[in-house]
Design a protein around this motif. Structure first.
Motif, PDB file in Angstrom:
ATOM      1  N   ILE A   1       6.949  -0.559  -8.315  1.00  0.00           N
ATOM      2  CA  ILE A   1       6.116  -1.602  -8.915  1.00  0.00           C
ATOM      3  C   ILE A   1       5.006  -1.952  -7.940  1.00  0.00           C
ATOM      4  O   ILE A   1       5.263  -2.350  -6.801  1.00  0.00           O
ATOM      5  CB  ILE A   1       6.961  -2.854  -9.224  1.00  0.00           C
ATOM      6  CG1 ILE A   1       8.116  -2.500 -10.156  1.00  0.00           C
ATOM      7  CG2 ILE A   1       6.089  -3.946  -9.837  1.00  0.00           C
ATOM      8  CD1 ILE A   1       9.162  -3.596 -10.281  1.00  0.00           C
ATOM      9  N   LEU A   2       3.771  -1.801  -8.375  1.00  0.00           N
ATOM     10  CA  LEU A   2       2.605  -2.057  -7.532  1.00  0.00           C
ATOM     11  C   LEU A   2       1.711  -3.110  -8.186  1.00  0.00           C
ATOM     12  O   LEU A   2       1.723  -3.280  -9.405  1.00  0.00           O
ATOM     13  CB  LEU A   2       1.802  -0.771  -7.319  1.00  0.00           C
ATOM     14  CG  LEU A   2       2.538   0.412  -6.683  1.00  0.00           C
ATOM     15  CD1 LEU A   2       1.617   1.637  -6.646  1.00  0.00           C
ATOM     16  CD2 LEU A   2       3.012   0.080  -5.278  1.00  0.00           C
ATOM     17  N   GLY A   3       0.928  -3.783  -7.371  1.00  0.00           N
ATOM     18  CA  GLY A   3      -0.042  -4.745  -7.876  1.00  0.00           C
ATOM     19  C   GLY A   3      -1.357  -4.069  -8.192  1.00  0.00           C
ATOM     20  O   GLY A   3      -1.798  -3.168  -7.472  1.00  0.00           O
ATOM     21  N   LEU A   4      -1.984  -4.523  -9.255  1.00  0.00           N
ATOM     22  CA  LEU A   4      -3.264  -3.946  -9.656  1.00  0.00           C
ATOM     23  C   LEU A   4      -4.319  -4.131  -8.578  1.00  0.00           C
ATOM     24  O   LEU A   4      -5.203  -3.295  -8.405  1.00  0.00           O
ATOM     25  CB  LEU A   4      -3.725  -4.615 -10.960  1.00  0.00           C
ATOM     26  CG  LEU A   4      -4.842  -3.946 -11.748  1.00  0.00           C
ATOM     27  CD1 LEU A   4      -4.443  -2.558 -12.193  1.00  0.00           C
ATOM     28  CD2 LEU A   4      -5.182  -4.810 -12.970  1.00  0.00           C
ATOM     29  N   GLY A   5      -4.205  -5.225  -7.819  1.00  0.00           N
ATOM     30  CA  GLY A   5      -5.196  -5.476  -6.776  1.00  0.00           C
ATOM     31  C   GLY A   5      -4.636  -6.339  -5.676  1.00  0.00           C
ATOM     32  O   GLY A   5      -5.277  -7.300  -5.267  1.00  0.00           O
ATOM     33  N   ASP A   6      -3.399  -6.035  -5.216  1.00  0.00           N
ATOM     34  CA  ASP A   6      -2.852  -6.847  -4.133  1.00  0.00           C
ATOM     35  C   ASP A   6      -3.108  -6.168  -2.796  1.00  0.00           C
ATOM     36  O   ASP A   6      -4.010  -5.329  -2.668  1.00  0.00           O
ATOM     37  CB  ASP A   6      -1.367  -7.153  -4.366  1.00  0.00           C
ATOM     38  CG  ASP A   6      -0.486  -5.907  -4.340  1.00  0.00           C
ATOM     39  OD1 ASP A   6      -0.974  -4.825  -3.963  1.00  0.00           O
ATOM     40  OD2 ASP A   6       0.703  -6.011  -4.694  1.00  0.00           O
ATOM     41  N   HIS A   7      -2.309  -6.482  -1.770  1.00  0.00           N
ATOM     42  CA  HIS A   7      -2.541  -5.917  -0.444  1.00  0.00           C
ATOM     43  C   HIS A   7      -1.980  -4.501  -0.303  1.00  0.00           C
ATOM     44  O   HIS A   7      -2.213  -3.838   0.697  1.00  0.00           O
ATOM     45  CB  HIS A   7      -1.932  -6.828   0.628  1.00  0.00           C
ATOM     46  CG  HIS A   7      -2.627  -8.152   0.732  1.00  0.00           C
ATOM     47  ND1 HIS A   7      -3.776  -8.336   1.463  1.00  0.00           N
ATOM     48  CD2 HIS A   7      -2.345  -9.354   0.166  1.00  0.00           C
ATOM     49  CE1 HIS A   7      -4.170  -9.597   1.363  1.00  0.00           C
ATOM     50  NE2 HIS A   7      -3.323 -10.237   0.579  1.00  0.00           N
ATOM     51  N   GLY A   8      -1.224  -4.055  -1.280  1.00  0.00           N
ATOM     52  CA  GLY A   8      -0.646  -2.726  -1.233  1.00  0.00           C
ATOM     53  C   GLY A   8      -1.497  -1.692  -1.943  1.00  0.00           C
ATOM     54  O   GLY A   8      -2.640  -1.960  -2.326  1.00  0.00           O
ATOM     55  N   PRO A   9      -0.946  -0.482  -2.134  1.00  0.00           N
ATOM     56  CA  PRO A   9      -1.691   0.563  -2.852  1.00  0.00           C
ATOM     57  C   PRO A   9      -2.028   0.107  -4.263  1.00  0.00           C
ATOM     58  O   PRO A   9      -1.209  -0.530  -4.930  1.00  0.00           O
ATOM     59  CB  PRO A   9      -0.701   1.741  -2.871  1.00  0.00           C
ATOM     60  CG  PRO A   9       0.278   1.459  -1.780  1.00  0.00           C
ATOM     61  CD  PRO A   9       0.377  -0.027  -1.689  1.00  0.00           C
ATOM     62  N   ASN A  10      -3.232   0.437  -4.717  1.00  0.00           N
ATOM     63  CA  ASN A  10      -3.619   0.042  -6.071  1.00  0.00           C
ATOM     64  C   ASN A  10      -3.822   1.275  -6.946  1.00  0.00           C
ATOM     65  O   ASN A  10      -3.511   2.402  -6.548  1.00  0.00           O
ATOM     66  CB  ASN A  10      -4.874  -0.843  -6.039  1.00  0.00           C
ATOM     67  CG  ASN A  10      -6.063  -0.145  -5.399  1.00  0.00           C
ATOM     68  OD1 ASN A  10      -6.240   1.075  -5.525  1.00  0.00           O
ATOM     69  ND2 ASN A  10      -6.899  -0.891  -4.709  1.00  0.00           N
ATOM     70  N   SER A  11      -4.364   1.060  -8.129  1.00  0.00           N
ATOM     71  CA  SER A  11      -4.490   2.149  -9.100  1.00  0.00           C
ATOM     72  C   SER A  11      -5.494   3.216  -8.681  1.00  0.00           C
ATOM     73  O   SER A  11      -5.563   4.283  -9.298  1.00  0.00           O
ATOM     74  CB  SER A  11      -4.884   1.575 -10.465  1.00  0.00           C
ATOM     75  OG  SER A  11      -6.101   0.862 -10.379  1.00  0.00           O
ATOM     76  N   LYS A  12      -6.263   2.958  -7.635  1.00  0.00           N
ATOM     77  CA  LYS A  12      -7.232   3.948  -7.154  1.00  0.00           C
ATOM     78  C   LYS A  12      -6.651   4.855  -6.067  1.00  0.00           C
ATOM     79  O   LYS A  12      -7.325   5.776  -5.607  1.00  0.00           O
ATOM     80  CB  LYS A  12      -8.475   3.231  -6.619  1.00  0.00           C
ATOM     81  CG  LYS A  12      -9.238   2.449  -7.689  1.00  0.00           C
ATOM     82  CD  LYS A  12     -10.445   1.739  -7.110  1.00  0.00           C
ATOM     83  CE  LYS A  12     -11.165   0.924  -8.180  1.00  0.00           C
ATOM     84  NZ  LYS A  12     -12.343   0.180  -7.623  1.00  0.00           N
ATOM     85  N   ALA A  13      -5.405   4.588  -5.668  1.00  0.00           N
ATOM     86  CA  ALA A  13      -4.762   5.395  -4.617  1.00  0.00           C
ATOM     87  C   ALA A  13      -4.249   6.687  -5.246  1.00  0.00           C
ATOM     88  O   ALA A  13      -3.049   6.953  -5.311  1.00  0.00           O
ATOM     89  CB  ALA A  13      -3.646   4.610  -3.960  1.00  0.00           C
ATOM     90  N   ARG A  14      -5.190   7.503  -5.698  1.00  0.00           N
ATOM     91  CA  ARG A  14      -4.882   8.669  -6.525  1.00  0.00           C
ATOM     92  C   ARG A  14      -3.912   9.637  -5.854  1.00  0.00           C
ATOM     93  O   ARG A  14      -2.936  10.108  -6.460  1.00  0.00           O
ATOM     94  CB  ARG A  14      -6.193   9.383  -6.860  1.00  0.00           C
ATOM     95  CG  ARG A  14      -6.117  10.459  -7.910  1.00  0.00           C
ATOM     96  CD  ARG A  14      -5.851   9.889  -9.272  1.00  0.00           C
ATOM     97  NE  ARG A  14      -4.424   9.963  -9.602  1.00  0.00           N
ATOM     98  CZ  ARG A  14      -3.849   9.229 -10.527  1.00  0.00           C
ATOM     99  NH1 ARG A  14      -4.531   8.352 -11.203  1.00  0.00           N
ATOM    100  NH2 ARG A  14      -2.569   9.349 -10.780  1.00  0.00           N
ATOM    101  N   GLU A  15      -4.147   9.952  -4.593  1.00  0.00           N
ATOM    102  CA  GLU A  15      -3.306  10.930  -3.908  1.00  0.00           C
ATOM    103  C   GLU A  15      -1.859  10.438  -3.808  1.00  0.00           C
ATOM    104  O   GLU A  15      -0.913  11.181  -4.094  1.00  0.00           O
ATOM    105  CB  GLU A  15      -3.858  11.214  -2.504  1.00  0.00           C
ATOM    106  CG  GLU A  15      -3.070  12.277  -1.751  1.00  0.00           C
ATOM    107  CD  GLU A  15      -3.651  12.584  -0.378  1.00  0.00           C
ATOM    108  OE1 GLU A  15      -3.036  13.368   0.369  1.00  0.00           O
ATOM    109  OE2 GLU A  15      -4.751  12.038  -0.050  1.00  0.00           O
ATOM    110  N   LEU A  16      -1.690   9.186  -3.435  1.00  0.00           N
ATOM    111  CA  LEU A  16      -0.359   8.607  -3.323  1.00  0.00           C
ATOM    112  C   LEU A  16       0.350   8.613  -4.671  1.00  0.00           C
ATOM    113  O   LEU A  16       1.520   9.016  -4.787  1.00  0.00           O
ATOM    114  CB  LEU A  16      -0.447   7.176  -2.790  1.00  0.00           C
ATOM    115  CG  LEU A  16       0.868   6.393  -2.741  1.00  0.00           C
ATOM    116  CD1 LEU A  16       1.744   6.894  -1.597  1.00  0.00           C
ATOM    117  CD2 LEU A  16       0.615   4.895  -2.582  1.00  0.00           C
ATOM    118  N   LEU A  17      -0.344   8.185  -5.707  1.00  0.00           N
ATOM    119  CA  LEU A  17       0.257   8.115  -7.042  1.00  0.00           C
ATOM    120  C   LEU A  17       0.661   9.503  -7.534  1.00  0.00           C
ATOM    121  O   LEU A  17       1.747   9.678  -8.104  1.00  0.00           O
ATOM    122  CB  LEU A  17      -0.711   7.464  -8.030  1.00  0.00           C
ATOM    123  CG  LEU A  17      -1.179   6.042  -7.694  1.00  0.00           C
ATOM    124  CD1 LEU A  17      -2.074   5.510  -8.807  1.00  0.00           C
ATOM    125  CD2 LEU A  17      -0.005   5.110  -7.468  1.00  0.00           C
TER     126      LEU A  17
END
Length: 372
Positions: free
Chosen positions: A117-133
Motif C-alpha cells: 500500500i503506497l500513498g499517491l503523494g506521500d514521502h514514500g514511492p509514488n505512482s511515478k516510481a515506474r521501475e520500482l513498481l
C-alpha cells in the motif's frame, strides 16, 4: 427434501460469496483484482497505522510484514501504545527511511508481501516510481495507491473504501465514512448561503521551518475554502506549498492566521521554537507555545494576531483520515458565530472512543490570546 435443497443453495451461495474476487480502482487509476482480503502486506509510511487502527482495532498491524518508516517518526505516543497493546508490532521490519530514495524493490520483495500500500503523494514511492513498481509487479506483488495527502477533501473517502475492501472490513470503513460525511455535510450545509469569506493564511511547521511556508493548492490548503475562507496564498503559490516572506504577510494582512504545529512536548519543555500541540501538551502549554512563536514583532504587527484570530492545530492530522477535525477547527475559527457549537477536540475524543483501540492524550488545537 426441501430442507436439503435449502441447505444446498445456502452452501452454494456461501461458496460463491467467498470465491468472488475483490475488484476496485485505486487512487492512481489502477485496476486491482484480489482473490481474497489481503493477509500479508507492506506499507509506505508508518503513519498509516493510525488509519489501520480505525479499520482494524482488534489488531491494526496483523499481516504487516514491513513498512518504509516507523510510526514513531510522526506519532511516538501512538507507537508506544501500539507496542504496549500489540507487542508483536515491535518486530515489524522497516525497509527504508524518511524518503522514497531509501526504498528498493529488493528490500520489499524479500519480505514477500502479497500487496504493498503506497500513498499517491506521500514521502514514500509514488505512482511515478515506474521501475520500482514494475519490479514489484514482476515478483507477483500487487500495488495499491491511497491518498490522504495530495487531495484529501476528494480522496479520503475513496481511500477508506479501498482499504475496507482490501482488508475485508467494509462495514467498519463505512461506519467511519458515515461519521466523516456527517460532519462534512454539517459544514457544507451551513456555508451554502455564506458570501463573506475572511482572508486566511495557513502556515505549516511554524518555528521549525523558515517563515513562512504556506499551504495553498493541495494538502490541507483547500480546507480553508471548504471552511468558508479565502486562502491568500492560493493566488501566488506555484503548488501545494510555497515560501512567503514576512513582508507578504504584512502587506496582505490576513484576517486569520493559522499554523500546523509539529513541535513536541520535549521540544516545548526545552524552550524550542516549533509550535507544539498534541500528545502530552496541556491547554496552557499549547497556548504558551503559540505565544512564544508569535512574540516576534513581525507577527505582532498583523491584525490577525492583534485581534486574537491566530490559531494552531496538530500537524499530523495531515495525511490522515482524521483530517475531518481540522475542517471543523477551520470552520469554527473562520466563522465563529456560525460554528459556535463545534468542538474539534471533542470530536477527536468521540472519534477515538468509537473507532480507535488507543487512548487520546493531549491538546490538539490552540488559540493565541493577545491580552495575555
Amino acid at each position: 427434501m426441501k430442507f436439503l435443497l435449502t441447505a444446498f443453495f445456502t452452501f452454494f451461495l456461501t461458496l460463491s460469496a467467498q470465491a468472488a474476487p475483490i475488484e476496485f480502482t485505486d487512487l492512481a487509476g489502477r485496476h486491482v483484482v484480489l482473490d481474497k482480503p489481503v493477509t500479508k502486506f507492506g506499507l509506505s509510511e508508518g503513519r498509516y497505522i493510525a488509519t489501520l487502527s480505525l479499520l482494524r482495532p482488534d489488531n491494526p498491524t496483523e499481516g504487516l510484514v514491513g513498512m518504509m518508516s516507523p510510526l514513531g517518526w510522526t506519532h511516538p505516543l501512538l507507537e508506544q501504545q501500539l507496542f504496549e497493546k500489540f507487542p508483536q508490532a515491535k518486530d515489524i521490519p522497516v525497509f527504508g527511511a524518511k524518503g522514497a530514495d531509501s526504498v528498493s524493490a529488493e528490500k520489499i520483495i524479500d519480505l514477500q508481501p502479497d500487496v504493498v500500500i503506497l500513498g499517491l503523494g506521500d514521502h514514500g514511492p509514488n505512482s511515478k516510481a515506474r521501475e520500482l513498481l514494475d519490479q514489484l509487479e514482476a515478483a507477483g506483488i500487487k500495488i495499491v495507491f491511497i491518498d490522504f495527502r495530495q487531495d484529501p477533501l476528494i480522496n479520503t473517502i475513496p481511500s477508506l473504501k479501498i482499504l475496507g475492501q482490501l482488508f475485508g472490513v467494509t462495514d467498519r470503513a463505512q461506519a467511519y465514512i458515515d461519521f466523516y460525511q456527517d460532519r462534512l455535510t454539517t459544514i457544507r450545509t451551513r456555508l451554502e448561503n455564506v458570501n463573506d469569506k475572511p482572508r486566511v493564511f495557513l502556515q505549516v511547521h511554524a518555528g521549525r521551518r523558515d517563515c513562512c511556508w504556506g499551504m495553498a493548492d493541495g494538502m490541507l490548503g483547500p480546507f480553508v475554502e471548504a471552511a468558508g475562507g479565502e486562502n491568500i496564498a492560493d493566488k501566488v503559490a506555484p503548488g501545494p506549498t510555497a515560501l512567503h516572506t514576512h513582508e507578504f504577510l504584512l502587506l496582505e494582512n490576513p484576517d486569520i492566521w493559522i499554523t500546523t504545529a509539529s513541535g513536541t512536548l520535549p521540544e516545548f519543555q526545552a524552550g524550542s521554537l516549533p509550535v507544539a500541540t498534541g500528545p502530552g501538551m496541556t491547554p496552557p502549554m499549547a497556548e504558551e507555545s503559540l505565544a512564544r512563536y508569535l512574540a516576534a514583532k513581525e507577527f505582532q504587527a498583523m491584525d490577525a494576531i492583534k485581534n486574537g484570530r491566530a490559531h494552531a492545530f496538530w500537524h499530523n492530522f495531515y495525511n490522515s483520515p482524521l483530517n475531518i477535525v481540522v475542517l471543523e477547527a477551520l470552520a469554527k475559527w473562520i466563522h465563529p458565530d456560525l460554528f459556535h457549537d463545534l468542538d474539534p477536540q471533542k470530536t477527536l475524543s468521540t472519534l477515538y472512543a468509537r473507532f480507535m483501540p488507543f487512548q487520546l492524550d493531549g491538546t490538539y488545537f490552540t488559540t493565541y490570546h493577545h491580552d495575555k
